[in-house]
Design an enzyme around this catalytic site. Structure first.
Site, short mmCIF file in Angstrom:
data_model
loop_
_atom_site.label_atom_id
_atom_site.label_comp_id
_atom_site.label_asym_id
_atom_site.label_seq_id
_atom_site.Cartn_x
_atom_site.Cartn_y
_atom_site.Cartn_z
N ASP A 31 27.22 -72.71 44.04
CA ASP A 31 26.15 -71.88 44.59
C ASP A 31 25.57 -72.57 45.82
OD1 ASP A 31 24.18 -69.48 43.14
OD2 ASP A 31 23.40 -70.60 44.87
N ASN A 87 22.85 -62.23 35.78
CA ASN A 87 21.68 -61.45 36.17
C ASN A 87 22.15 -60.02 36.41
OD1 ASN A 87 19.90 -63.63 36.11
ND2 ASN A 87 20.45 -64.24 38.18
N GLN A 94 19.11 -59.68 40.10
CA GLN A 94 20.44 -59.81 40.71
C GLN A 94 20.30 -59.56 42.21
OE1 GLN A 94 23.38 -57.10 39.13
NE2 GLN A 94 25.01 -57.92 40.44
N VAL A 96 23.17 -60.33 44.53
CA VAL A 96 24.50 -60.04 45.10
C VAL A 96 25.19 -59.04 44.18
CG1 VAL A 96 26.74 -60.97 45.76
CG2 VAL A 96 24.68 -62.30 46.23
N HIS A 100 28.92 -61.77 38.74
CA HIS A 100 29.17 -63.22 38.78
C HIS A 100 28.45 -63.88 37.62
CE1 HIS A 100 25.75 -62.11 41.32
NE2 HIS A 100 25.17 -63.24 40.94
N HIS A 102 26.77 -67.19 36.35
CA HIS A 102 26.22 -68.48 36.77
C HIS A 102 26.54 -69.50 35.68
CE1 HIS A 102 23.25 -67.05 39.92
NE2 HIS A 102 23.42 -65.91 39.26
P1 5GP Z 1 22.18 -63.46 41.73
O1 5GP Z 1 20.79 -63.65 42.27
O2 5GP Z 1 22.78 -62.16 42.27
O3 5GP Z 1 22.27 -63.54 40.24
O4 5GP Z 1 23.04 -64.66 42.26
C1 5GP Z 1 23.56 -64.71 43.54
C2 5GP Z 1 23.78 -66.16 43.86
O5 5GP Z 1 24.61 -66.23 45.00
C3 5GP Z 1 22.49 -66.90 44.22
O6 5GP Z 1 22.28 -67.97 43.29
C4 5GP Z 1 22.71 -67.38 45.64
O7 5GP Z 1 22.19 -68.67 45.89
C5 5GP Z 1 24.22 -67.33 45.76
N1 5GP Z 1 24.70 -67.10 47.11
C6 5GP Z 1 24.25 -66.16 47.98
N2 5GP Z 1 24.94 -66.21 49.13
C7 5GP Z 1 25.86 -67.20 48.98
C8 5GP Z 1 26.88 -67.71 49.84
O8 5GP Z 1 27.09 -67.27 50.97
N3 5GP Z 1 27.63 -68.74 49.35
C9 5GP Z 1 27.44 -69.25 48.09
N4 5GP Z 1 28.23 -70.25 47.72
N5 5GP Z 1 26.50 -68.78 47.26
C10 5GP Z 1 25.72 -67.76 47.70
#
Ligand code: 5GP
Length: 114
Positions: A31, A87, A94, A96, A100, A102
């Site tokens: 991440d 998430n 969430q 993205v 996914h 975590h």
């Molecule tokens: P969510 O909030 O959707 O559960 O998790 C999305 C995760 O993607 C977040 O923890 C965020 O830090 C990670 N993330 C967002 N953009 C990027 C990226 O460009 N590269 C990487 N490696 N992680 C990302």
């Protein structure tokens, strides 16, 4: 054709990432904004938007994500335990819209989560 998700672009090598595992069904990378010493995202190559969008046919893919998380936890040395989180949606925070898992470890977690 639908626009690629951020995580599809990472899987296709268009955006750099610190990749720790790749196979025919998924990719796993660190991440960019880690919330634990180990914070890895395990992502299916199939652009399923969220847990809510899973179909019965995705059963094997989701099982595979967990088995990969288990193996990565082992290779990361998370012998004291770890947490896995999906998430989902607005209340799940969430951000993205590409499914996914975590994988967080390397420190003591708290419960309940915020
Ligand atoms: P969510 O909030 O959707 O559960 O998790 C999305 C995760 O993607 C977040 O923890 C965020 O830090 C990670 N993330 C967002 N953009 C990027 C990226 O460009 N590269 C990487 N490696 N992680 C990302």
């Amino acid at each position: 054709m639908a626009e690629k998700t951020l995580f599809q672009r990472i899987a296709d090598g268009e955006i750099p990432a610190d990749i720790v595992h790749e196979d025919e069904l998924c990719i796993a990378f660190r991440d960019i904004n880690p919330h634990a010493p180990t914070h890895i995202l395990v992502v299916p190559r199939k652009p399923i938007p969220s847990l809510d969008d899973l179909e019965d046919a995705d059963r094997d893919v989701v099982g595979h994500l967990f088995l990969c998380a288990r193996d990565i936890a082992k290779s990361e040395g998370l012998s004291e335990g770890y947490r896995t989180v999906f998430n989902c949606g607005k209340h799940g925070q969430q951000t993205v819209n590409h499914l996914h898992l975590h994988l967080l470890g390397g420190r003591q977690m708290q419960w309940p989560p915020g």
